[in-house]
Every structure is written in C-alpha cells, then in structure tokens.
Motif scaffolding. Structure first.
Motif, PDB file in Angstrom:
ATOM      1  N   LYS A 115      -9.836  17.577   4.171  1.00  0.00           N
ATOM      2  CA  LYS A 115     -10.267  16.412   3.857  1.00  0.00           C
ATOM      3  C   LYS A 115      -8.818  15.787   3.088  1.00  0.00           C
ATOM      4  N   GLY A 116      -8.123  16.454   2.434  1.00  0.00           N
ATOM      5  CA  GLY A 116      -6.718  15.832   1.838  1.00  0.00           C
ATOM      6  C   GLY A 116      -5.892  15.588   2.840  1.00  0.00           C
ATOM      7  N   GLN A 117      -5.840  16.213   4.022  1.00  0.00           N
ATOM      8  CA  GLN A 117      -5.186  16.036   5.363  1.00  0.00           C
ATOM      9  C   GLN A 117      -5.561  14.471   5.901  1.00  0.00           C
ATOM     10  N   ASP A 118      -6.717  14.513   5.934  1.00  0.00           N
ATOM     11  CA  ASP A 118      -7.503  13.410   6.551  1.00  0.00           C
ATOM     12  C   ASP A 118      -7.106  12.188   5.883  1.00  0.00           C
ATOM     13  N   ASP A 119      -7.020  12.198   4.433  1.00  0.00           N
ATOM     14  CA  ASP A 119      -6.865  11.337   3.576  1.00  0.00           C
ATOM     15  C   ASP A 119      -5.468  10.744   3.666  1.00  0.00           C
ATOM     16  N   ARG A 120      -4.554  11.800   3.839  1.00  0.00           N
ATOM     17  CA  ARG A 120      -3.018  11.422   4.083  1.00  0.00           C
ATOM     18  C   ARG A 120      -3.080  10.720   5.450  1.00  0.00           C
ATOM     19  N   PHE A 121      -3.385  11.143   6.585  1.00  0.00           N
ATOM     20  CA  PHE A 121      -3.517  10.367   7.724  1.00  0.00           C
ATOM     21  C   PHE A 121      -4.001   9.034   7.701  1.00  0.00           C
ATOM     22  N   PHE A 122      -5.055   8.943   6.947  1.00  0.00           N
ATOM     23  CA  PHE A 122      -5.731   7.699   6.831  1.00  0.00           C
ATOM     24  C   PHE A 122      -5.076   6.371   5.887  1.00  0.00           C
ATOM     25  N   ALA A 123      -4.490   7.212   4.836  1.00  0.00           N
ATOM     26  CA  ALA A 123      -3.604   6.417   3.957  1.00  0.00           C
ATOM     27  C   ALA A 123      -2.276   6.002   4.754  1.00  0.00           C
ATOM     28  N   SER A 124      -1.636   6.852   5.447  1.00  0.00           N
ATOM     29  CA  SER A 124      -0.648   6.412   6.308  1.00  0.00           C
ATOM     30  C   SER A 124      -1.000   5.430   7.430  1.00  0.00           C
ATOM     31  N   PHE A 125      -2.183   5.455   8.167  1.00  0.00           N
ATOM     32  CA  PHE A 125      -2.594   4.303   9.082  1.00  0.00           C
ATOM     33  C   PHE A 125      -2.890   3.047   8.305  1.00  0.00           C
ATOM     34  N   VAL A 126      -3.501   3.063   7.173  1.00  0.00           N
ATOM     35  CA  VAL A 126      -3.678   1.684   6.291  1.00  0.00           C
ATOM     36  C   VAL A 126      -2.431   1.222   5.833  1.00  0.00           C
ATOM     37  N   SER A 127      -1.279   1.886   5.560  1.00  0.00           N
ATOM     38  CA  SER A 127      -0.201   1.485   5.224  1.00  0.00           C
ATOM     39  C   SER A 127       0.569   0.696   6.384  1.00  0.00           C
ATOM     40  N   GLN A 128       0.518   1.510   7.582  1.00  0.00           N
ATOM     41  CA  GLN A 128       1.306   0.943   8.720  1.00  0.00           C
ATOM     42  C   GLN A 128       0.587  -0.269   8.996  1.00  0.00           C
ATOM     43  N   LEU A 129      -0.858  -0.351   9.029  1.00  0.00           N
ATOM     44  CA  LEU A 129      -1.732  -1.642   9.319  1.00  0.00           C
ATOM     45  C   LEU A 129      -1.186  -2.698   8.476  1.00  0.00           C
ATOM     46  N   LEU A 130      -1.073  -2.440   7.254  1.00  0.00           N
ATOM     47  CA  LEU A 130      -0.882  -3.676   6.273  1.00  0.00           C
ATOM     48  C   LEU A 130       0.655  -4.137   6.695  1.00  0.00           C
ATOM     49  N   ASN A 131       1.566  -3.121   6.682  1.00  0.00           N
ATOM     50  CA  ASN A 131       2.863  -3.569   7.260  1.00  0.00           C
ATOM     51  C   ASN A 131       2.958  -4.338   8.449  1.00  0.00           C
ATOM     52  N   THR A 132       2.128  -4.160   9.496  1.00  0.00           N
ATOM     53  CA  THR A 132       1.915  -4.794  10.761  1.00  0.00           C
ATOM     54  C   THR A 132       1.464  -6.277  10.508  1.00  0.00           C
ATOM     55  N   CYS A 133       0.448  -6.223   9.684  1.00  0.00           N
ATOM     56  CA  CYS A 133      -0.127  -7.568   9.243  1.00  0.00           C
ATOM     57  C   CYS A 133       1.111  -8.413   8.561  1.00  0.00           C
ATOM     58  N   GLN A 134       1.959  -8.150   7.891  1.00  0.00           N
ATOM     59  CA  GLN A 134       3.108  -8.742   7.355  1.00  0.00           C
ATOM     60  C   GLN A 134       3.946  -8.817   8.123  1.00  0.00           C
TER      61      GLN A 134
END
Length: 148
Positions: A115-134
C-alpha cells in the motif's frame, strides 16, 4: 513520501479549469506516456463514463519500455464537465478511495505492505498530472510540485 504528498492523497484534489473534456483527454493521452516513477510508467484505463460529460479513469502502472499495463490499480481520477462549462478534475481522498463499483475495493487489490508503495506511485502521478495542467495553462500553482 513527503508530508505534502501524504496530505495530497488524504485530502484529495478538486480543481476546475476552462477546457472541454476532449481537450483534457488529448492532453492526458499526449503527456501521460512520459510520466514515470521508480522505473515504471503509467497508463489509464477507463472505468466508466460518458465522453462529453464525465469520465472515471483508473491509473495503472506500466512497463516503461513496452508500455504494457501491470495489473495493479494505484488510484483513480474523475473528470467531469460542470454546468458552467468548466472542467472539474477530482482525485478522491484516499480514505474514500474505492475503484468503480464493479471493481474490488482498493484495500483488497494489494497487500498492506504494498500500500505504501502504491501511495508513492499514485502521489507521484497526481503531482505530475497537476504539473501538466499548469504547463498547459489550465491551473495556477505556486511552483512545480515534487514528483519523487
């Protein structure tokens, strides 16, 4: 994982911006193949929705070389058109995170140790997604978010 990333997952994300669903899907199709974390890429799997109104997307890890999706779903995002013509991008808070109704709950999809590793992968995805939107001038952030 940083406390900011943990807060991001625990609280979720809810942003609106001026764009239509087709434009957002085009941006995601163009950008997500370049997202990566710890040697993995990402791919999107449509869970349900009606293009033009709402789209629920499951986020899976992918082999970075072949781009083939791996079986684990690390999270989901929701895209919907609002009545005012804006697009709403939501990342549901992790506490309420369950995939689509015909999928297994997130807690059953991976072992607790993963779960912790999945959270890390998803948090990275969300950050990259928000950076892309910006980067595409859809939202304004105070700076570039860390992506691990």
């Amino acid at each position: 994982m940083s406390s900011f990333a943990m807060d991001l997952l625990e609280e979720g994300v809810d942003v609106e911006f001026p764009a239509d669903l087709d434009k957002v899907i085009g941006i995601l199709d163009q950008e997500i193949p370049w997202f990566s974390c710890d040697g993995y890429g990402y791919c999107l799997t449509s869970a349900k929705g009606t293009i033009g109104n709402q789209w629920e997307v499951l986020i899976k890890l992918a082999d970075q070389v072949t781009r083939m999706p791996l079986p684990t779903v690390v999270g989901r995002i929701l895209l919907e058109r609002t009545d005012s013509g804006m697009m709403r991008l939501r990342v549901p808070p992790r506490a309420s995170e369950v995939t689509s109704s015909d999928e297994m709950p997130r807690e059953e999809m991976s072992q607790e140790s993963e779960k912790g590793q999945d959270d890390r992968f998803f948090a990275s995805f969300v950050s990259q997604l928000l950076n892309t939107c910006q980067r595409h001038d859809l939202i304004q952030l105070p700076g570039v978010l860390p992506t691990f």
